[in-house]
Write a protein that holds these residues in place. Structure first.
Motif: not given
Length: 164
Positions: A6, A34-36, A47, A135, A163
């Protein structure tokens, strides 16, 4: 372990037609989340991130957060509880969502029972196209701890979420 991490982000994601345009607090374009990032990833790649260690609760703990799953190729978002009794770790699915939910952020609430220390595992899975950014923002825990362990708005830091 996941294939990817992420990423902390402010504003919109770099890919058109997927991901949020800003954090859950739309009025502040510099707020984080946060996002992938799904671009240049294989289908079904993942992720994952884990929370700091959280205390047991006598009744239940409520996890609150916001999620964004916008794009025509969205895969899935999973929330697990990891129980660690020092002998083995078990994984319990608490919540899941799949497919495109539109451009907006959505609130989620999960009631968690745990008589021992635990962590939360969040896993995003890429769908069948690059328009699959997922996200997460504004994670809080209520009724389970007086501390701020696990709480995170992802403004400047990952707040102890790691992570894996």
């Amino acid at each position: 372990d996941s294939d990817h991490n992420f990423e902390l982000r402010e504003g919109k994601t770099p890919s058109a037609g997927t991901g949020p345009t800003a954090s859950n607090w739309f009025t502040n374009a510099t707020s984080g989340y946060v996002y992938f990032e799904a671009s240049n990833r294989m289908n079904a790649s993942t992720a994952s991130m884990t929370s700091p260690l959280l205390p047991p609760s006598e009744t239940y703990c409520q996890m609150r957060f916001h999620y964004n799953m916008f794009g025509n190729g969205i895969g899935s978002l999973y929330i697990y509880k990891l129980n660690d009794d020092m002998r083995n770790t078990s994984k319990e699915l608490l919540w899941t969502r799949s497919k495109d939910h539109g451009r907006f952020w959505f609130p989620a609430h999960i009631n968690i029972n745990s008589s021992s220390l635990f962590r939360i595992l969040i896993t995003a899975v890429r769908g069948d196209t690059w328009q699959s950014d997922i996200a997460v923002d504004d994670i809080t825990f209520g009724k389970c701890t007086e501390s701020t362990a696990g709480h995170c708005d992802f403004e400047d830091t990952d707040c102890g979420w790691k992570s894996i």
